[in-house]
Every structure is written in structure tokens, then in C-alpha cells.
Design an enzyme around this catalytic site. Sequence first.
Site: not given
Length: 489
Positions: A119, A176, A178, A183, A209, A282, A450, A452
Site C-alpha cells: 500500500n 501496509s 492494518d 481488506e 500508521t 494529531r 478496524d 473504518e
Amino acid sequence: MDQPESQLLLSDRFLINGTPASVNFFDDGKIRWSDGDTDRCLAVEKDVIGFASEGSRIRIRAIVENGGGLCCVGSRGNLLRKDFMFEIASADSHRLWSQKLREYIDSLGRPKRLFVFVNPYGGKKSASKIFQDVVSPLLKDADIQFTIQETKHQLHAKAVTQTLDLSKYDGLVCVSGDGILVEVVNGLLERDDWDSAIKMPIGVVPAGTGNGMAKSLLDSVGDRCLPINAVLAIIRGHKCSLDVATIMQGETKFFSVLMLAWGLVADIDIESEKYRWMGSSRLDFYALRRILHLRKYNGCISFVPAPGFEAFGEPSTYKGESTSGPNTVSPSQEGPLKVQQHGYQGPGIELEKLQWRTIDGPFVSIWLHNVPWGGEDTMAAPDAKFSDGYLDLILMRDCPKLPLLASMSELNKGNHVKSPHVMYFKVKAFVLEPGYRTEDPTKGGIIDSDGEVLARGKGTYKCDQKSLMAYDSLQIAVDQGLATVFSPI
């Protein structure tokens, strides 16, 4: 019980990196020799990535501790690639050593063909460089063939996984954070051959991240969350089972391997995106802001507690039927997105026959975790196991701001669960009935799984965007050990 004594397979005398040595190869996979006054050892399973015959020499490709030290027990120091050149004069000895090395490595069940997702857009956009600098060289050293697929957009990895010819590969690898792992798992479970597809081992190389899964796997043996350690775990071929949670609302399903959050944690995770220009800071910035302006949400949870946790909550009945009542979805959402009904339909558990308990809100935070680490510096659920058949629930109904700040500062050690304001226990199944903010009943919350967004209530961040589910009752059930991941042990 005493371990059987290792048996000698081969014994010879030849040059190792130009130094004469008496070399012994044992049936436990250890190669021992003396280098001057120092006894040396290579454990093939742990230290040797691969080897190649080059004329009269055998090049052993190995991983050693920084500084070149070699031992036959585990080490958690920095690791380096190093070659050991065995110069064997006799053609018969050369052939025999090559044969025994190949037989032993093949007996370990290591993968030979991998499909690798990279990714390039996630996290610090470092995945492509990590693949080129770390992943690709190590896989080549291990004589592993691989196919690379760079993901182009969200859900690209899922789409590829749904149609991939899995018979060509021994594993799938995600370079990538998680997100690609999630996916891939969802893609495997939405296939018509999901029951065999989900047995495909999945490897995770931290390049995003969060990196919660990679951190959890590597930390289980005390390894640092580094790409080299993750790739070595894949090369060595060790595997472990992984629980998969099915999140369901009506006919809509999402398969989770990490976490589900509603309340404080979800708000921080999703709403902090508006400050993405601040980088990783952030999250800390927005966490402080959310604590200073703390929200509480009305609602109710029901759950089936794991053995030993029956004292939490009050006796209840199964509330798993999802109801799409009035005013649960903002007009701009136009209902949840529809998904096709095929593939895995969730664990075959008769939920209505289980012993349910309930806790009423209001709540500050509901956090369910499948693995210990939510990110490299967030030990969300210190008692979580990869394949115990349960989710760890971290629940907070109320908490003064100063103790909450103190509790959040303990997340990197997992000590937040010791707070008197936190309930921490394990559940087999779970029903969330989310409500609205106590201080503003016109605004709902965010349900995050997760990383999303599953659902957005009225008045939430980006509430005009469509989501997979409605901001309404949903249920979760765990299928023990359904998936398989490459692991350090």
C-alpha cells in the site's frame, strides 16, 4: 520431560569465510563449528534464510545479531544479514551438505510462493521503500518467489483477494498498516470457496500508521515491531490461528480482526482525520481536546460473558434482531450500503440460547479488542489472545477528566484497564444499541471497526457520507481461530 539428544548428520572439515574449521551438522538443525577459540552455531530454523551453491562453495544466507554474534538461543537484539561461505573441496561432500541442508529447510514447511500487497499511500507512504529495501531482498535470499500488487485505491486489495487464484501461492503478505489486512480477510470470507480460502496464511509487515496486528504478533515473543522481524516470521513459516469477529446488522456483514469502538476512542480515531496535517501528533492533540470536552452517549450493550466474567452486568435476553427504527439514519445517508449475500455467513452459534447480560449507559467509551495492541504505542487489551474465541471489552461509563487523562497516559503499558473507572472483561458475543449524546440528543456517535467507519449518527463528522451500516443496533459474534497468520512462533 527430557529432550532427546541430537544426532550427528554430517561432520567435515573445510573453510568458513576463509578460516579452517571442523563443522558438525545435527538433526536438530544446528550447525556447530569452532572459530579460533570461539564456539559458533547457526540454528537453521532461526538463523538461516536460505543458501546457494556457487562452484565448490555453499553460501549460507543468515541473520545474525548486530556485531556478528552467533548463538543457538533466541536473541532480541538488532539483526543484520550476513553470509557464511562454506568452501568444500570434495565434490561428494559438497553435494551431501547441499542435500542435507535442502532436506532440513524443506522439512520446516516454509512458504515458497507469496502474493504481496503493497500500500504506497498508507501511513507515512513508506511501504514501497520498505518493500524494496527490506522485504524483497529477504524474500529473494530465502528463494521465495513472489508476485507484487500495489494497491491503487480503497478496497482494491479486497477485490483482488476475492478473485485471486490461491492455488498458486502459499501465503498472502500485506506491506501496509492494518487496513490492507482487514481488506484481505474480508475478501477471503466473501469468496464462494471461503472455507478453504480463509486457511491461506496471511503475513503482515508494518508499514502504516497503526500496525496493531504486526505489533501484537511480534511483541508476543518480545521482538520489536520492525519490518525485518515481520519478514523473518513469514520466511520461517510459523503460523497461528486468529479469531474473526462477524459484525452484523440485518443482512449486512463486516469481518473484523482487530477492534470495534464507539464513543471516545472512535471519536478520536475518526474525527482527528481533520488534523491529519499534524502527523502522528494529531491523535494526542485530539484526545486531549475530546477529554476536555467530554461526551457521553446514551445506549445499551448486551453480551455473553466468558467463563469467570459472569458478574458483570445484569441478566438479560438476546437482543440480536436488528431493528431499523425511525430517525436512526440521517436523510443524507439514505440507508446503509447493500452487500451481496454469499460466502461466509458468520459463526454457527445459536445466540438466543446463550446466557446474556446487559449494561445500560450512558457511556464514555465502548472498546472491543481481538488482539493486545491497537497500534505500536497502544496496548488496548493486555489480556487479549489471538485465538481464545473471545473479544476483550474495555468499557467506561463515567470518569472525571483528570483520572481519564491519567488513564489515557497509561495506554502504552496497558495499565488503563486497572483504573477503577474501567470495566475490563471478555465476551463471546455482543450487541451494541448506540444512542445519542446526553448533552445534545440531536447528535449521535461514530462506530469504528478496524480503522473504518461502520456507521455515523446524525450530526457526526462527515455524516453526509454513506456508510456500510446504519447508526442502529448491531451484533458481534466470534469464530475461534477462523483465520491463519504467519507468526514469530
